[in-house]
Design a protein around this motif. Structure first.
Motif, PDB file in Angstrom:
ATOM      1  N   ALA A 545     -10.128 -15.715  45.996  1.00 20.08           N
ATOM      2  CA  ALA A 545     -10.013 -17.072  46.528  1.00 20.08           C
ATOM      3  C   ALA A 545      -8.610 -17.314  47.078  1.00 20.08           C
ATOM      4  O   ALA A 545      -8.435 -17.859  48.178  1.00 20.08           O
ATOM      5  N   MET A 546      -7.605 -16.900  46.323  1.00 29.75           N
ATOM      6  CA  MET A 546      -6.218 -17.064  46.735  1.00 29.75           C
ATOM      7  C   MET A 546      -5.979 -16.396  48.084  1.00 29.75           C
ATOM      8  O   MET A 546      -5.354 -16.974  48.988  1.00 29.75           O
ATOM      9  N   ALA A 547      -6.485 -15.183  48.253  1.00 35.63           N
ATOM     10  CA  ALA A 547      -6.250 -14.429  49.485  1.00 35.63           C
ATOM     11  C   ALA A 547      -6.948 -15.053  50.683  1.00 35.63           C
ATOM     12  O   ALA A 547      -6.550 -14.827  51.820  1.00 35.63           O
ATOM     13  N   HIS A 548      -8.014 -15.852  50.448  1.00 40.47           N
ATOM     14  CA  HIS A 548      -8.724 -16.516  51.534  1.00 40.47           C
ATOM     15  C   HIS A 548      -8.240 -17.950  51.740  1.00 40.47           C
ATOM     16  O   HIS A 548      -8.865 -18.709  52.489  1.00 40.47           O
ATOM     17  N   GLY A 549      -7.148 -18.327  51.066  1.00 41.72           N
ATOM     18  CA  GLY A 549      -6.617 -19.673  51.236  1.00 41.72           C
ATOM     19  C   GLY A 549      -7.470 -20.740  50.597  1.00 41.72           C
ATOM     20  O   GLY A 549      -7.480 -21.887  51.057  1.00 41.72           O
ATOM     21  N   LEU A 550      -8.203 -20.403  49.532  1.00 39.66           N
ATOM     22  CA  LEU A 550      -9.064 -21.353  48.831  1.00 39.66           C
ATOM     23  C   LEU A 550      -8.403 -21.765  47.517  1.00 39.66           C
ATOM     24  O   LEU A 550      -8.337 -20.960  46.580  1.00 39.66           O
ATOM     25  N   PRO A 551      -7.893 -22.978  47.379  1.00 35.26           N
ATOM     26  CA  PRO A 551      -7.313 -23.419  46.109  1.00 35.26           C
ATOM     27  C   PRO A 551      -8.341 -23.372  44.986  1.00 35.26           C
ATOM     28  O   PRO A 551      -9.541 -23.601  45.210  1.00 35.26           O
ATOM     29  N   PHE A 552      -7.882 -23.089  43.788  1.00 39.72           N
ATOM     30  CA  PHE A 552      -8.791 -23.000  42.644  1.00 39.72           C
ATOM     31  C   PHE A 552      -8.263 -23.843  41.484  1.00 39.72           C
ATOM     32  O   PHE A 552      -7.073 -24.113  41.365  1.00 39.72           O
ATOM     33  N   ILE A 553      -9.199 -24.231  40.637  1.00 40.54           N
ATOM     34  CA  ILE A 553      -8.896 -24.888  39.364  1.00 40.54           C
ATOM     35  C   ILE A 553      -9.498 -24.025  38.273  1.00 40.54           C
ATOM     36  O   ILE A 553     -10.680 -23.661  38.338  1.00 40.54           O
ATOM     37  N   THR A 554      -8.696 -23.710  37.253  1.00 39.07           N
ATOM     38  CA  THR A 554      -9.196 -22.807  36.223  1.00 39.07           C
ATOM     39  C   THR A 554      -8.503 -23.087  34.889  1.00 39.07           C
ATOM     40  O   THR A 554      -7.726 -24.052  34.769  1.00 39.07           O
ATOM     41  N   THR A 555      -8.770 -22.239  33.907  1.00 41.34           N
ATOM     42  CA  THR A 555      -8.252 -22.419  32.547  1.00 41.34           C
ATOM     43  C   THR A 555      -7.012 -21.557  32.322  1.00 41.34           C
ATOM     44  O   THR A 555      -6.770 -20.595  33.065  1.00 41.34           O
ATOM     45  N   PRO A 556      -6.240 -21.864  31.272  1.00 39.21           N
ATOM     46  CA  PRO A 556      -5.097 -21.002  30.940  1.00 39.21           C
ATOM     47  C   PRO A 556      -5.517 -19.567  30.653  1.00 39.21           C
ATOM     48  O   PRO A 556      -4.787 -18.623  30.966  1.00 39.21           O
ATOM     49  N   GLN A 557      -6.708 -19.391  30.067  1.00 36.22           N
ATOM     50  CA  GLN A 557      -7.161 -18.036  29.742  1.00 36.22           C
ATOM     51  C   GLN A 557      -7.417 -17.224  31.010  1.00 36.22           C
ATOM     52  O   GLN A 557      -7.002 -16.069  31.125  1.00 36.22           O
ATOM     53  N   ALA A 558      -8.112 -17.821  31.971  1.00 39.99           N
ATOM     54  CA  ALA A 558      -8.435 -17.096  33.203  1.00 39.99           C
ATOM     55  C   ALA A 558      -7.195 -16.853  34.049  1.00 39.99           C
ATOM     56  O   ALA A 558      -7.123 -15.862  34.776  1.00 39.99           O
ATOM     57  N   ALA A 559      -6.226 -17.767  33.967  1.00 37.26           N
ATOM     58  CA  ALA A 559      -5.021 -17.650  34.796  1.00 37.26           C
ATOM     59  C   ALA A 559      -3.911 -16.862  34.121  1.00 37.26           C
ATOM     60  O   ALA A 559      -2.846 -16.666  34.717  1.00 37.26           O
ATOM     61  N   GLU A 560      -4.158 -16.380  32.909  1.00 38.95           N
ATOM     62  CA  GLU A 560      -3.104 -15.674  32.177  1.00 38.95           C
ATOM     63  C   GLU A 560      -2.633 -14.454  32.957  1.00 38.95           C
ATOM     64  O   GLU A 560      -3.427 -13.638  33.416  1.00 38.95           O
ATOM     65  N   GLY A 561      -1.321 -14.358  33.101  1.00 37.06           N
ATOM     66  CA  GLY A 561      -0.747 -13.226  33.820  1.00 37.06           C
ATOM     67  C   GLY A 561      -0.535 -13.475  35.297  1.00 37.06           C
ATOM     68  O   GLY A 561       0.184 -12.720  35.951  1.00 37.06           O
ATOM     69  N   LEU A 562      -1.156 -14.518  35.842  1.00 29.33           N
ATOM     70  CA  LEU A 562      -0.932 -14.849  37.255  1.00 29.33           C
ATOM     71  C   LEU A 562       0.407 -15.586  37.394  1.00 29.33           C
ATOM     72  O   LEU A 562       0.632 -16.581  36.702  1.00 29.33           O
TER      73      LEU A 562
END
Length: 638
Positions: A545-562
């Motif tokens: 999604a990030m690479a296609h310019g699509l903003p995302f909403i997610t959880t701390p668990q899924a975003a860990e390490g980003l």
């Protein structure tokens, strides 16, 4: 404008007018034009030459005064060719629909290849030859001779591919001086030519997407073929003593299978075995995208590298088409014995592939041992534990987490080098397996150069593969639909991903399921929402999604390490209410959405491009004593 022919077909005839006519008929029926044809008759005593001269139109017919053999006839035919490519075609060959295009594509995509050969099949459909191996005794063996199942074949660099159907660059042919005049009438002259091409730095490829029917020894009797082969074998052995001295004999390879595989792969700059439980399908997510990228790096880092994937289940067709050998086995111990001592590197793809890797490393003591994972499976199970409402399900999840944790610690200790997908995974490894040698190799995504703006975007998107059992993606999708969506101002939600369950269907929710290409959805949604309880199976989707310019909403668990930095407060939340609030802001505030899109595209270009992934994987090759590629390449997709 009239198209310029790229190919001249060169045929040498000796008797067999009916067979030659059938060959030319199938050529005309199944070969897109334009092309040129040169037929050289080698003084056929049955009148074939006279008949050709009188009846064959649209082709060049040349007649030799005596039977000088296949090589001399081909040399004469190529002298009359004006095209970039020549294709040697035996008169006892019948081409099939779509046979030429894969050969052309192989030469176009592989500038190092002098020639590309078709797979030869018997008239009954059994495999006759998918390239051949040459032993130290100078004899050859066609790989797969007599096999009924052709599906295991894959494009590969070969020792030799029969000139019964061989597409070649004309300049490479003349660089060798053509077929040697030392050979008598037939046999071994094409083997000699390809040895000569290899000595000049060229490659020879076999392309299984191209298949033709071949009547073996069609223009001579079998006893005569054996006699001619024996005569020319002596010439071939005399011409290549040094090259043959480095090889074991081919005569008894089916009694010593490890010799067969060594001869097949002995030209490869390295031989790597990657193990997994299921053949990775990048449309399925759940780490398969990462595994696919790793496999393709090994495949593309050196065009002639021998890359084998060993699995216990899955569909291997897409992976084989990229030039990877895929073996689906029930008895890995026996498989490993047959290939003892073959591989330079063994890679366990996640903890699921580790049991196979550990078992097979006993027959490959010389191989460097590697472990690769996008995320650790035990951490996914631990996070899923807190989201499961049922006590019995949580108990099973806790057992699963403990099992994976021990397996992953063991894999880190087994491996000489381990690569992980993020800094978070690296930190865990350093704490719980301090003896491990670790590298971060971030999952690569192709950044869209000009991402779609707001004017062509609307609605929400959930993107993730599902499975037969409850996974983090199913929990996330249900949480989105049941807890987050009701708090929003009724936006449209589309759900894409393989095996999407019917239980996700609800008012305002369009469950699309598997799509061949998610890019159109990533380019047209306004916000991707994934309240996943774990990074595994979710993080690669966030990166896409990030690479296609699509903003995302997610959880701390899924975003860990980003490495989201200041973006984290705008994109990451825990509770359904907080997730809904952040989502609504991106739906309502155009200026904020635009700023977030720009920041995410910059982040993808800074940390998650293929260039970063390749740089990390180049360090892996260096660790294995393999020179990394000097040129760039793109990650192949099915």
């Amino acid at each position: 404008m009239t198209a310029i022919p790229r190919v001249t077909f060169v045929l040498v005839s000796y008797n067999g007018r009916e067979m030659l006519t059938r060959c030319l008929d199938t050529l005309a029926e199944h070969t897109p034009g334009p092309y040129e044809v040169v037929v050289v008759d080698s003084a056929s005593p049955d009148g074939t030459g006279e008949w050709l001269e009188a009846n064959l139109t649209g082709a060049t017919v040349l007649r030799m005064p005596e039977n000088l053999g296949f090589g001399a006839g081909c040399n004469l035919g190529v002298q009359h060719a004006r095209t970039e490519l020549v294709c040697f075609l035996n008169a006892d060959v019948e081409v099939t629909p779509g046979w030429l295009e894969p050969l052309l594509a192989r030469l176009d995509s592989t500038p190092e290849a002098a020639a590309a050969g078709s797979v030869l099949v018997f008239p009954d459909g059994r495999l006759q030859e998918a390239g051949s191996i040459i032993g130290g005794d100078g004899w050859s063996r066609g790989l797969g001779d007599g096999d009924a199942d052709l599906s295991p074949l894959y494009p590969r660099s070969a020792d030799y591919s029969s000139a019964a159907c061989l597409l070649m660059r004309r300049r490479a042919f003349w660089q060798t001086g053509g077929f040697s005049p030392e050979f008598h009438i037939a046999y071994f002259e094409d083997t000699d030519l390809q040895f000569h091409l290899r000595s000049l730095g060229w490659q020879i490829w076999v392309e299984p997407a191209s298949q033709v029917r071949h009547i073996r020894h069609g223009s001579s009797t079998t006893p005569r073929a054996i006699e001619l082969s024996a005569i020319n074998h002596e010439v071939f052995v005399r011409r290549w003593p040094e090259a043959l001295a480095k090889r074991p004999p081919v005569a008894d390879v089916h009694e010593h299978w490890h010799r067969l595989w060594w001869l097949r792969d002995q030209l490869a700059p390295y031989r790597v075995l990657l193990t997994t439980d299921e053949v990775p399908d990048p449309t399925q997510g759940q780490g398969a995208q990462r595994a696919w990228a790793v496999i393709q790096y090994w495949r593309q880092a050196a065009p002639e590298a021998a890359v084998t994937v060993l699995a216990t289940r899955g569909d291997p067709a897409a992976l084989r088409a990229t030039g990877v050998e895929v073996s689906i086995v029930d008895d890995p111990k026996a498989w490993g014995r047959d290939r003892a001592g073959l591989y330079d590197v063994i890679v366990a793809l996640s903890a699921r592939g580790f049991p196979l890797a550990e078992q097979l490393s006993r027959t490959q003591p010389q191989a460097v041992r590697l472990f690769d994972t996008q995320t650790f499976l035990h951490r996914e199970a631990e996070r899923r534990f807190s989201a499961l409402p049922d006590a019995e399900a949580r108990r099973h999840c806790a057992i699963e987490a403990a099992t994976w944790r021990e397996a992953e610690r063991t894999a880190l200790s087994w491996a000489e080098l381990s690569t992980v997908g993020s800094q978070a995974e690296l930190d865990w490894s350093a704490r719980y397996a301090p003896q491990a040698t670790l590298r971060v190799a971030p999952y690569p995504v192709p950044v869209t150069p000009a991402a779609t703006g707001l004017d062509r975007r609307d609605g929400l998107l959930f993107y993730g593969a599902f499975a037969a059992t409850t996974t983090g993606n199913e929990i996330a999708a249900q949480r989105l639909i049941e807890q987050v969506l009701p708090l929003l101002e009724a936006p449209r939600l589309r759900v894409i991903g393989a095996h999407a369950p019917d239980s996700l269907r609800a008012p305002g929710v369009d469950v699309i399921g598997w799509v061949p290409d998610p890019a159109p959805y990533l380019r047209t949604a306004r916000v991707l929402v994934n309240p996943s309880p774990a990074a595994a199976g979710a993080q690669t989707k966030l990166l896409d999604a990030m690479a296609h310019g699509l903003p995302f909403i997610t959880t701390p668990q899924a975003a860990e390490g980003l490495p989201l930095g200041e973006l984290r407060e705008h994109l990451v939340a825990e509770s359904p209410a907080e997730l809904a609030e952040l989502t609504q802001r991106l739906l309502d505030d155009d200026a904020k959405w635009t700023r977030v899109q720009s920041a995410l595209l910059d982040l993808a270009a800074t940390h998650f491009t293929e260039r970063h992934f390749r740089a990390a994987m180049a360090e892996v090759l260096i660790h294995c004593g393999i020179a990394p590629p000097a040129t760039t390449f793109a990650t192949a997709t099915p």
